[in-house]
Design an enzyme around this catalytic site. Structure first.
Site, PDB file in Angstrom:
ATOM      1  N   ARG A  19       0.810  -1.221   0.000  1.00 55.78           N
ATOM      2  CA  ARG A  19       0.000   0.000   0.000  1.00 55.78           C
ATOM      3  C   ARG A  19       0.844   1.274   0.000  1.00 55.78           C
ATOM      4  O   ARG A  19       0.353   2.350  -0.335  1.00 55.78           O
ATOM      5  CB  ARG A  19      -0.944   0.003   1.215  1.00 55.78           C
ATOM      6  CG  ARG A  19      -2.080  -1.007   1.104  1.00 55.78           C
ATOM      7  CD  ARG A  19      -2.828  -1.142   2.416  1.00 55.78           C
ATOM      8  NE  ARG A  19      -3.360   0.130   2.876  1.00 55.78           N
ATOM      9  CZ  ARG A  19      -3.817   0.338   4.110  1.00 55.78           C
ATOM     10  NH1 ARG A  19      -3.762  -0.645   5.008  1.00 55.78           N
ATOM     11  NH2 ARG A  19      -4.293   1.509   4.447  1.00 55.78           N
TER      12      ARG A  19
ATOM     13  N   TYR B 213      33.857  26.523  -5.584  1.00 56.23           N
ATOM     14  CA  TYR B 213      33.818  25.290  -6.370  1.00 56.23           C
ATOM     15  C   TYR B 213      34.229  25.587  -7.808  1.00 56.23           C
ATOM     16  O   TYR B 213      33.695  26.495  -8.442  1.00 56.23           O
ATOM     17  CB  TYR B 213      32.398  24.726  -6.321  1.00 56.23           C
ATOM     18  CG  TYR B 213      32.184  23.415  -7.027  1.00 56.23           C
ATOM     19  CD1 TYR B 213      33.016  22.327  -6.788  1.00 56.23           C
ATOM     20  CD2 TYR B 213      31.132  23.251  -7.913  1.00 56.23           C
ATOM     21  CE1 TYR B 213      32.817  21.104  -7.420  1.00 56.23           C
ATOM     22  CE2 TYR B 213      30.908  22.029  -8.551  1.00 56.23           C
ATOM     23  CZ  TYR B 213      31.754  20.968  -8.304  1.00 56.23           C
ATOM     24  OH  TYR B 213      31.537  19.761  -8.934  1.00 56.23           O
TER      25      TYR B 213
END
Length: 454
Positions: A21, A375
């Site tokens: 379910r 980065y």
């Protein structure tokens, strides 16, 4: 062994159901409540028992459960094929060979069960019962199994809803499935369970039925329905989340936290809050957050994996990501994101900035629009900003780079080299000035537009 117990306890957690379910590739018992898998919620709630052993019985998606249990000390037993709850519990026997204390059987999809309730069950064994079962009285008894018992808690019959008579279905005392017995009794009674019932399965409640048939006392202990609510669907998962959050909000306020709109604040299972913390509406806490005394978290902030010092101010609309550490009375304002960075005492980033992989010294001021460029597409690099440094608005600090104590970075600068203590760094293109150029431009454009209208 928990304080007050006369015998050690072993926990058998049933988690072999397919959870169809849930309609999910994730094992049912690993769906999270407050950021923590429900199975680990259950084990955390039972931690006070200091169980001698914990066995989790699985079927489908065994490898997921094993990975989640890493480091917990729990072991896995496999039920294959799946022939019912009694059959599932019996699969733990080999893992508990030689154990002579009390065996607890409970369910991995009932994460709210507490150690205190289990201790009450064990108390019934100490009082002479051979088996003790946990009952509850829900608002709607629905299709739960029923417990037929006297007022003193002596059980006469356990019956599944599908096998119950109309009179038995009218009883509102329901079976949670949680059961305790001495280990020797548990194995003997489990092995005697048959499958002569509507489903053709080996039912765990028949452990109690077998004990009754032997003339032994079976006792029922009652608890609140919310503690034993099972989770079998996404809707039930959401209801459990709401239940947990409501409890945690009440607990936080009782401990001295001010919630301006409690129903809009969402905690993680491990959120730690100091005294006199104020939390405004619509704040979300992910896992790993600690907030010290006197801090204020303003509205619409999202915080996870962060440590917030005493007297800090966060938000509104701030985002603190894992590794963010704010020192005493630091301030992170609106639309500021901090990740894997430390802000020292009294440091400020009030507006529209990204601070990633950085160390910001005490008393430093980060101007609006500042970003640490951490980065390069392959690796992360750190930015170090010294005490009392002033970073002007709209500056880009290209890591790795160090800004010294008391240094000033002028607004609009792109800094690619270290700045010494007390130094001014100004990195801008030279301004071009043409006196009267704008006036001449406007005059020419107005004349051109007027000519087009003729």
């Amino acid at each position: 062994m928990a304080a007050g117990m006369t015998s050690p306890i072993a926990a058998i957690v049933l988690a072999a159901g397919k959870g169809t379910r849930m309609k999910s590739d994730l094992h049912k018992v690993l769906h999270p409540i407050a950021g923590r898998p429900m199975l680990l919620h259950l084990l955390g709630g039972l931690a006070e028992l200091r169980a001698a052993a914990t066995v989790v019985v699985v079927g489908d998606k065994r490898e997921q459960v094993e990975a989640a249990l890493a480091g917990t000390g729990a072991v896995v037993a496999v039920q294959d094929p799946q022939l019912g709850t009694a059959h599932a519990a019996l699969q733990a026997k080999d893992a508990l060979a030689g154990f002579e204390g009390i065996a607890l059987v409970c369910f991995g999809d009932c994460p709210m069960l507490t150690a205190g309730t289990v201790l009450r069950l064990c108390g019934a064994l100490d009082a002479g019962a051979a088996v003790a079962v946990l009952g509850f009285r829900p608002a709607d008894a629905a299709a739960y199994g029923r417990i037929i018992a006297d007022a003193d808690g002596t059980v006469h019959k356990m019956v599944e809803y599908k096998d119950a008579s109309a009179a038995e279905r009218a009883v509102d005392l329901c079976n949670s499935g949680v059961i305790v017995a001495g280990a020797a009794d548990m194995w003997r009674l489990l092995e005697a369970v048959g499958n002569d019932n509507a489903q053709g399965e080996y039912y765990l409640p028949d452990v109690a039925t077998g004990a009754i048939a032997e003339g032994k006392r079976v006792a029922v202990i009652e608890t609140d329905a919310a503690e034993v609510a099972g989770i079998n669907s996404r809707a039930e998962l959401a209801a459990a989340e709401a239940q947990w959050q409501a409890f945690r909000r009440e607990e936080a306020m009782a401990e001295g936290v001010s919630l301006k709109a409690p129903e809009t604040v969402w905690f993680s299972w491990d959120t730690a809050l100091g005294r006199d913390v104020t939390i405004e509406p619509n704040v979300f806490f992910g896992p790993g957050v600690t907030v010290a005394d006197g801090a204020t978290i303003r509205g619409f902030s999202h915080i996870e994996g962060a440590t917030i010092g005493a007297g800090c101010e966060v938000g509104p609309y701030a985002r603190l990501r894992p590794g963010a550490v704010l020192g005493e009375k630091a301030k992170v304002g609106n639309f500021v994101e901090v990740k894997k960075s430390t802000l020292g005492k009294g440091a400020k980033a009030n507006h529209l900035s990204y601070i990633g992989d950085a160390t910001v010294g005490a008393g430093a001021n980060i101007g609006a629009g500042t970003i640490t460029c951490n980065y390069d597409g392959y690796f992360k690099y750190r930015t170090e900003i010294g005490e009392r440094a002033f970073i002007g608005s709209n500056s880009a600090l290209v890591a790795p780079v160090k800004i010294g104590a008391d240094a000033i970075v002028a607004a609009g600068s792109a800094v690619t080299r270290d700045v010494a203590d007390g130094e001014l760094r100004l990195v801008r293109g030279e301004q071009l000035v043409k006196p009267g150029w704008a006036d001449r431009f406007h005059d020419a454009m107005r004349k051109k537009k007027a000519a087009e209208k003729k």
